[in-house]
Design an enzyme around this catalytic site. Structure first.
Site, PDB file in Angstrom:
ATOM      1  N   TYR A 144      17.060  16.843 -22.414  1.00 58.57           N
ATOM      2  CA  TYR A 144      17.872  17.298 -23.801  1.00 58.57           C
ATOM      3  C   TYR A 144      17.651  15.857 -24.494  1.00 58.57           C
ATOM      4  CZ  TYR A 144      20.742  20.411 -21.429  1.00 58.57           C
ATOM      5  OH  TYR A 144      21.324  21.683 -21.189  1.00 58.57           O
ATOM      6  N   LYS A 203      13.433  17.644  -7.870  1.00 65.81           N
ATOM      7  CA  LYS A 203      11.842  18.955  -7.059  1.00 65.81           C
ATOM      8  C   LYS A 203      11.110  18.131  -7.005  1.00 65.81           C
ATOM      9  CE  LYS A 203      10.087  23.063  -7.842  1.00 65.81           C
ATOM     10  NZ  LYS A 203      10.122  24.079  -6.944  1.00 65.81           N
ATOM     11  N   ASP A 237      15.737  24.446  -6.662  1.00 67.05           N
ATOM     12  CA  ASP A 237      15.693  25.894  -5.806  1.00 67.05           C
ATOM     13  C   ASP A 237      16.382  25.958  -4.672  1.00 67.05           C
ATOM     14  OD1 ASP A 237      13.676  24.468  -5.442  1.00 67.05           O
ATOM     15  OD2 ASP A 237      11.887  26.163  -5.288  1.00 67.05           O
ATOM     16  N   ASP A 261      23.158  21.481 -15.600  1.00 63.89           N
ATOM     17  CA  ASP A 261      22.948  22.525 -16.337  1.00 63.89           C
ATOM     18  C   ASP A 261      23.082  23.976 -15.773  1.00 63.89           C
ATOM     19  OD1 ASP A 261      24.000  23.824 -18.562  1.00 63.89           O
ATOM     20  OD2 ASP A 261      21.836  24.677 -19.192  1.00 63.89           O
ATOM     21  N   ASP A 265      26.361  26.568 -13.505  1.00 62.76           N
ATOM     22  CA  ASP A 265      26.695  27.640 -13.996  1.00 62.76           C
ATOM     23  C   ASP A 265      26.928  28.934 -12.883  1.00 62.76           C
ATOM     24  OD1 ASP A 265      26.759  26.969 -16.916  1.00 62.76           O
ATOM     25  OD2 ASP A 265      26.253  29.133 -16.818  1.00 62.76           O
TER      26      ASP A 265
HETATM   27  C1  IPM Z   1      27.131  23.300 -21.067  1.00 61.50           C
HETATM   28  C2  IPM Z   1      26.645  24.416 -21.848  1.00 61.50           C
HETATM   29  C3  IPM Z   1      25.918  23.607 -22.410  1.00 61.50           C
HETATM   30  C4  IPM Z   1      24.675  22.616 -22.641  1.00 61.50           C
HETATM   31  C5  IPM Z   1      25.349  24.215 -24.126  1.00 61.50           C
HETATM   32  C6  IPM Z   1      26.189  24.983 -24.481  1.00 61.50           C
HETATM   33  C7  IPM Z   1      24.467  23.015 -25.295  1.00 61.50           C
HETATM   34  O1  IPM Z   1      26.471  25.020 -21.285  1.00 61.50           O
HETATM   35  O2  IPM Z   1      28.126  22.505 -21.430  1.00 61.50           O
HETATM   36  O3  IPM Z   1      27.006  23.446 -19.987  1.00 61.50           O
HETATM   37  O4  IPM Z   1      23.426  23.115 -21.944  1.00 61.50           O
HETATM   38  O5  IPM Z   1      24.836  21.435 -22.049  1.00 61.50           O
HETATM   39 MN    MN Z   2      25.665  24.997 -19.505  1.00 64.88          MN
END
Ligand code: IPM
Ligand code: MN
Length: 367
Positions: A144, A203, A237, A261, A265
């Protein structure tokens, strides 16, 4: 963290509703916050900022420096959602969300993965007892940082690099937060297990520089300063595999920005999806920003059907961060009752309640 003092303490909150359904969900979070303030005895002074796609389209401004400077003066920031269908991907994400995370040095992204009662879980035979852990995502480094570049662009020999960058300082401050968090909120501390366990997700078998640094720092700090916190290590993984197969193994996980990140999700889906998942971008020494993990959901915008629980949960994390423990517990209990007893489906349009009704419901359930 400061304990909630007597009634009357006032907090300056910057409210950034953002794009799409952001304003709708933020309104409900603020509604619940106001009700909690009245009930548990604190005050807020709210200032709203119209940052986001609409302002960008109107003025070309994404996030002026003057706004960043003002935001430094708040106790916390509540963010709705960023992302506009007419704005090229990346502009708002980098110019607003990532800019605030970086400029305000919010170096921790705390993302609890908790399945609330009554919420449908896509994992077979898993319930709130099994899905109850937290991911601490380092929020300032990694790919990032934008280190890298491209040469011979557009040719068959185009080269592109985007480098995973970490320094010891970043790793150490993140690990320190994670060890402290595990000590305070781990399974033992919550009466739910024999140990407080911090698992490093990395990793080390491939990223032999970056995760070697993380692993050494992890064990050095743990052995020296947190011998009471059990240490585990998992490859990223394998972590994904166990998040689906045996999420009950996890307590507190700590990892780098990119892996964090991705795995959060996955974690969000196991806790019922974007309607409920919330996170905090924390600067423990500065100004922190709380947000639902989901996006701006343009197709539901303005329909009063989007689920505001994730925004309400983000606000709940904000209360906890501000030291308003009683209020934070109250909102948590109300959300749990809302999912456990009332709202049957978290998906937009399928809740059996409108966006505003969900806010009202949570307010009515505040203990
Ligand atoms: C999150 C999102 C962001 C990230 C994006 C929108 C830049 O996916 O907050 O997880 O990658 O951190
Ligand atoms: Mn994200």
């Amino acid at each position: 963290m400061a304990k909630q003092t007597a009634s009357g303490k006032s907090f300056k909150i910057a409210v950034l509703p953002g794009d799409g359904t952001g304003p709708e969900v933020t309104r409900e979070a603020v509604k619940v916050m106001d009700a909690a303030a009245a009930k548990y005895g604190f005050k807020t002074e709210k200032v709203e900022y119209d940052l986001g796609g609409e302002r960008y389209k109107r003025t070309g401004e994404v996030c002026p420096e003057s706004v960043v400077a003002e935001l430094r003066g708040f106790d916390a920031i509540l963010l709705g959602a960023i992302g506009h269908p007419d704005v090229k991907p990346g502009i708002l994400e980098k110019g607003l969300l990532l800019k605030l995370r970086f400029d305000l040095d919010q170096y921790i992204n705390l993302r609890p993965v908790r399945l609330f009662p009554g919420v449908e879980c896509p994992l077979k035979d898993k319930g709130p007892e099994q899905i109850d852990y937290a991911v601490i995502r380092e929020n300032s480094g990694d790919v990032y940082t934008g280190v890298g570049g491209t040469t011979q662009k557009g040719t068959p020999h185009e080269v592109a690099t985007q480098v995973m960058v970490y320094n010891r300082f970043q790793v150490d401050r993140c690990l320190r937060y994670a060890f402290e968090y595990a000590r305070k909120y781990g399974k033992k501390a919550r009466g739910k297990g024999e140990n407080n366990t911090l698992g490093l997700v990395g990793k080390t078998n491939v990223l032999t520089y970056v995760f070697d640094l993380w692993e050494r720092a992890f064990h050095e700090m743990g052995a020296k300063e947190y011998p009471d916190v059990k240490r585990d290590y998992y490859h990223v993984d394998a972590t994904c595999m166990w998040m689906v197969k045996s999420p009950e193994w996890f307590d507190v996980l700590v990892t780098g920005n990119m892996f964090g990140d991705i795995i959060t999700d996955l974690g969000a889906m196991t806790q019922g999806g974007m309607g409920i998942a919330a996170g905090g971008n924390l600067n423990p020494e500065g100004v922190s920003m709380f947000e639902p993990i989901g996006g701006s959901a343009p197709k539901y915008t303005g329909k009063n059907v989007i689920n505001p629980l994730a925004a309400i949960c983000a606000m709940q994390m904000m209360l906890e961060h501000l030291g308003l423990e009683e209020a934070a517990k109250g909102v948590d209990a109300a959300v749990r009752r809302a999912t456990g007893e009332k709202i049957k489906n978290l998906a937009a349009g399928k809740m059996g309640y409108s966006t505003t009704q969900v806010g009202d419901l949570v307010v009515s359930l505040l203990p």
